[in-house]
Design an enzyme around this catalytic site. Structure first.
Site, PDB file in Angstrom:
ATOM      1  N   TRP A 115       0.813  -1.212   0.000  1.00 38.72           N
ATOM      2  CA  TRP A 115       0.000   0.000   0.000  1.00 38.72           C
ATOM      3  C   TRP A 115       0.845   1.259   0.000  1.00 38.72           C
ATOM      4  O   TRP A 115       0.532   2.227  -0.714  1.00 38.72           O
ATOM      5  CB  TRP A 115      -0.977  -0.017   1.177  1.00 38.72           C
ATOM      6  N   ASP A 204      -1.026   6.535   6.843  1.00 34.90           N
ATOM      7  CA  ASP A 204      -2.151   5.685   6.462  1.00 34.90           C
ATOM      8  C   ASP A 204      -2.378   4.698   7.600  1.00 34.90           C
ATOM      9  O   ASP A 204      -1.558   3.812   7.841  1.00 34.90           O
ATOM     10  CB  ASP A 204      -1.816   4.962   5.157  1.00 34.90           C
ATOM     11  N   LYS A 229     -12.278  -1.755   8.436  1.00 33.61           N
ATOM     12  CA  LYS A 229     -11.440  -2.739   9.114  1.00 33.61           C
ATOM     13  C   LYS A 229     -11.886  -2.912  10.575  1.00 33.61           C
ATOM     14  O   LYS A 229     -12.295  -3.986  10.976  1.00 33.61           O
ATOM     15  CB  LYS A 229      -9.973  -2.316   9.067  1.00 33.61           C
TER      16      LYS A 229
END
Length: 403
Positions: A115, A204, A229
């Protein structure tokens, strides 16, 4: 467990608490006695705007967000923020340094997994500045390509006055995470950051948000997280933005910055209290219910302690299985994620046997990301210790049969 439901160890969209889902079904029909369902109600109604404000307050309290930072709600997920952070932080940098040439504007990226690599590539694609890889974890893998560790502190080289400094706290695909305790070799190297500037630090936190406290939150310029999540369904992105980053993007464009679409402008979101357009109303509602539950159950420390226990149980089973030749961990000790534990099941057909056996026992979502394969155990907040114990029991049984 509700009839027909399984134990969902998937990496996202993730499991949500049963009692929250049951409460949400009531709101789908009648939100706060309005007679209108939450998916139907106006986002500008007094009932929803009050709920949105409460949700913001819950995040501020649970994470101890200082008044120097705004909490914003938007859409687009973490991937949308790969672009937004570049555009907004470059606009800020143009306002601070209007005479600097674009080739002299630097964006620092710490690359520790899939990511952060994608985020770095988006920064290169957008242009507007030069990308500096401040640290690259691939250098420390055996094949020079894999992500299996957090780089040592001595490896980081940050620019003197970058437009942004970007890192991903937890890499969902690769199972690599920075240590949460300061001073550990795999913690984020705050001491290496430049000292002569108000830090443009961007993090992030998509797959670890609300799982444990955020180290040195106040030192960050931007923290973002997709809700899907630990907090809610897909469709909601939460931003924590320091107020000096809420800049006039149109003024910056006149100085040569890349024009920022209004929907990506942090100032637009802040000025409208996240209501510039219709927000993701239903995901906000469910996330708000999850936050209420967290507050009622003791707050973030309670969840952090539970998540540590779950992590340690799985790691113990993994190590015992490795000793028997049944499993092979993918991440070096000290860098293993609390949220996403990844490992291989060596042997012809053994991985599928493991996944099939787990599914037969009502445990699903354990297949690793398609890009890396293997097994991925996601231990988000809604996964209970009892569910973790059942997976541990199965891992032990499978390992014993293999040996």
């Amino acid at each position: 467990m509700a009839e027909g439901r399984v134990h969902n160890f998937g990496a996202g969209p993730s499991a949500l608490p049963i009692d929250v889902l049951e409460e949400a079904t009531k709101g789908l029909l009648n939100f706060q006695e309005t007679g209108i369902g939450i998916a139907e109600i106006s986002h500008r109604s007094k009932e929803f705007t009050a709920f949105l404000s409460e949700t913001e307050d819950q995040i501020r309290t649970l994470l101890r967000v200082p008044p120097t930072h705004k909490i914003l709600f938007t859409q687009g997920g973490g991937s949308g923020q790969f672009s937004s952070v570049v555009l907004n932080l470059l606009a800020r940098h143009h306002l601070l340094h209007p005479d600097l040439k674009n080739e002299d504007r630097v964006m620092d990226y710490v690359v520790t997994g899939s990511w952060s690599k994608k985020a770095m590539e988006e920064a290169k694609r957008l242009g507007g500045g030069r990308v500096n890889i401040a640290a690259d974890a691939r250098r420390y893998s055996q094949d020079g390509k894999s992500f299996d560790t957090v780089p040592p502190h001595d490896d980081y080289i940050f620019s003197a006055d970058p437009a942004l400094i970007y890192y991903c706290e937890n890499e969902t695909v690769d199972g690599v995470q920075f240590a949460g305790e300061a001073g550990l070799p795999t913690s984020f190297p705050f001491a290496k950051l430049p000292e002569n500037t108000i830090l443009p630090l961007v993090a992030d936190y998509s797959s670890s948000f609300m799982s444990r406290p955020i180290p040195r939150l106040a030192d960050h310029a931007v923290i973002f997280a997709g809700a899907q999540k630990n907090l809610g369904p897909a469709g909601l992105t939460i931003l924590i933005v320091r107020q000096d980053c809420l800049v006039d993007v149109d003024a910056a464009a006149k100085l040569g910055a890349i024009p920022v679409p209004l929907m990506l402008s942090y100032k637009t979101l802040a000025d409208s209290n996240s209501l510039y357009n219709t927000p993701p109303v239903l995901p906000v509602y469910i996330a708000g219910l999850v936050l209420r539950k967290m507050s009622a159950e003791g707050g973030l420390q309670t969840y952090a302690q539970s998540n540590r226990r779950k992590f340690e149980k799985i790691i113990t089973a993994l190590k015992e299985g490795e000793a028997k030749g049944a499993y092979k961990g993918k991440v070096k000790e000290g860098s293993v994620s609390w949220m996403n534990i990844v490992f291989d099941v060596p042997g012809e057909g053994r991985l599928q046997q493991f996944l099939d056996g787990a599914a037969q026992r009502g445990m699903k979502g354990l297949a690793g990301h398609r890009s890396v394969g293997g097994v991925r155990v996601s231990l988000y907040n809604a996964i209970t210790e009892e569910e973790t114990d059942q997976l541990v029991q199965y891992m032990n049984e499978f390992a014993t049969k293999t040996s």
